[in-house]
Motif scaffolding. Structure first.
Motif, PDB file in Angstrom:
ATOM      1  N   ASP A 201      25.986  45.601  45.285  1.00  0.00           N
ATOM      2  CA  ASP A 201      25.566  46.414  44.146  1.00  0.00           C
ATOM      3  C   ASP A 201      24.888  47.667  44.676  1.00  0.00           C
ATOM      4  OD1 ASP A 201      25.280  47.039  41.445  1.00  0.00           O
ATOM      5  OD2 ASP A 201      23.248  46.228  41.367  1.00  0.00           O
ATOM      6  N   THR A 323      27.669  43.353  35.755  1.00  0.00           N
ATOM      7  CA  THR A 323      26.315  43.560  36.258  1.00  0.00           C
ATOM      8  C   THR A 323      25.403  42.377  35.948  1.00  0.00           C
ATOM      9  OG1 THR A 323      26.525  45.958  36.052  1.00  0.00           O
ATOM     10  CG2 THR A 323      24.294  45.058  36.126  1.00  0.00           C
ATOM     11  N   ASP A 329      22.289  42.484  42.124  1.00  0.00           N
ATOM     12  CA  ASP A 329      21.521  43.429  41.308  1.00  0.00           C
ATOM     13  C   ASP A 329      20.038  43.383  41.672  1.00  0.00           C
ATOM     14  OD1 ASP A 329      21.574  45.240  38.810  1.00  0.00           O
ATOM     15  OD2 ASP A 329      20.019  43.776  38.302  1.00  0.00           O
TER      16      ASP A 329
END
Length: 357
Positions: A201, A323, A329
């Motif tokens: 990410d 996400t 993340d």
């Protein structure tokens, strides 16, 4: 069927239709394990039935009026098809040495002239498309797109077909793959679990807000061969970002560099492995799989990624993840404590030297 329509419109269609029809007869009516690549045909048989299979193939072609040269017929444990040797003793695909040299010389000539016209691009792409299916991994696929774009270029600026940076990089990559790429193993068809799953990410401040945090990336490795998942985070140095083109937001190169750093940092666990790489950016997913972007800086990052994959001999399947479902993340927001609280190991990120050159 002795002949068929060979007019301006129908020639290629009917030519391939007849070839496909013959292959269908061999498979459906006679039970042969037969395949076709346009007008080229090949198949595989146990030794006990190979003689009768060859007789069937010859007879079907004769009955349908499709001529072939006897010298092109092969009955071998290592037949060569379109320059690729199917070594059934070693169970691997090998591109013949003279075929490698031929393609490498063709690429050298293009690089030396600095020109690639659409016709030559189409011929080269055809050779590389078939070759890419015979090389180890899928490291060559990303370098075909830019050649395809040149093939369909109609009105070049200045009426020239000069090589742009993306084409030069793609041709150089293909030259190295053809000459030095390892042979592709012929594997049995069976279900197999991947060795590791990597999540990546990237974070960059929203230009519409007052955020001041630095551009940051993160990744998480889940490896079934070790007990603890691994994670890392890193701020992208300014000297790396200076090489990027100006954009309103740099989220695409940020997300792409996360995938590059994941291969470099987790290299000790990924070498020779089958991995699943999950990215929450459709743009990055598409660029790594389908090929070069029109932006030079992204082309450079794609090259670094596949160079690392080639060096590590890692077979990677790339897909997108949302996400909300992406554990990377957290490290991309420097929230390392979340993973550490459940036993994840935090490691230092490793940067490929090529990102600074």
């Amino acid at each position: 069927m002795v002949g068929h329509s060979f007019g301006l419109v129908s020639a290629v269609y009917n030519y391939n239709r007849r070839s496909a029809a013959i292959n269908e007869f061999l498979v459906s009516l006679f039970g042969l394990v037969a395949f076709s690549f346009y007008d080229d045909k090949y198949g595989f048989e146990p030794k006990s039935t190979v003689e009768s299979a060859r007789l069937v193939a010859e007879s079907v072609h004769f009955w349908l009026g499709a001529r072939f040269d006897q010298k092109k017929l092969q009955l071998s444990e290592a037949p060569t098809i379109l320059g690729v040797t199917y070594n059934l003793s070693a169970m691997q695909l090998e591109i013949k040495a003279d075929r490698k040299e031929e393609i490498a010389n063709e690429i050298d000539a293009i690089l030396a002239s600095g020109l690639l016209d659409p016709g030559s691009a189409g011929k080269l792409k055809g050779k590389l498309m078939f070759g890419s299916s015979q090389l180890w991994g899928k490291v060559g696929r990303a370098f075909l797109r830019v050649i395809s774009e040149r093939q369909y270029l109609r009105f070049p600026v200045g009426h020239e077909f000069k090589l742009d940076p993306a084409l030069k990089k793609a041709l150089n990559h293909w030259r190295r793959l053809v000459l030095h790429g390892p042979p592709r193993p012929i594997e049995t068809v069976s279900e197999k679990l991947v060795d590791a799953v990597v999540f990546t990410d990237g974070f960059t401040p929203d230009p519409r807000s007052n955020q001041r945090e630095p551009d940051r990336i993160g990744a998480v490795l889940f490896d079934r061969r070790i007990g603890r998942p691994r994670q890392f985070t890193a701020v992208i140095p300014e000297r790396v970002k200076k090489r990027w083109l100006q954009r309103a937001t740099q989220i695409v190169p940020v997300e792409m560099i996360a995938a590059v750093l994941a291969l470099e940092t987790f290299a000790d666990r990924l070498r020779g492995a089958d991995i699943l790489l999950l990215i929450d950016s459709e743009a990055v997913e598409g660029s790594l799989i389908k090929g070069y972007s029109s932006r030079e800086d992204l082309c450079e990052l794609i090259s670094v990624f596949w160079d690392l994959a080639f060096q590590l001999r890692v077979r990677v399947f790339i897909d997108r993840i949302s996400t909300d479902a992406n554990p990377a993340d957290w490290p991309s927001r420097e929230k390392m404590f979340i993973g550490e609280s459940i036993g994840w190991e935090t490691v230092n990120v490793l940067w490929p030297p090529s990102l600074f050159q």
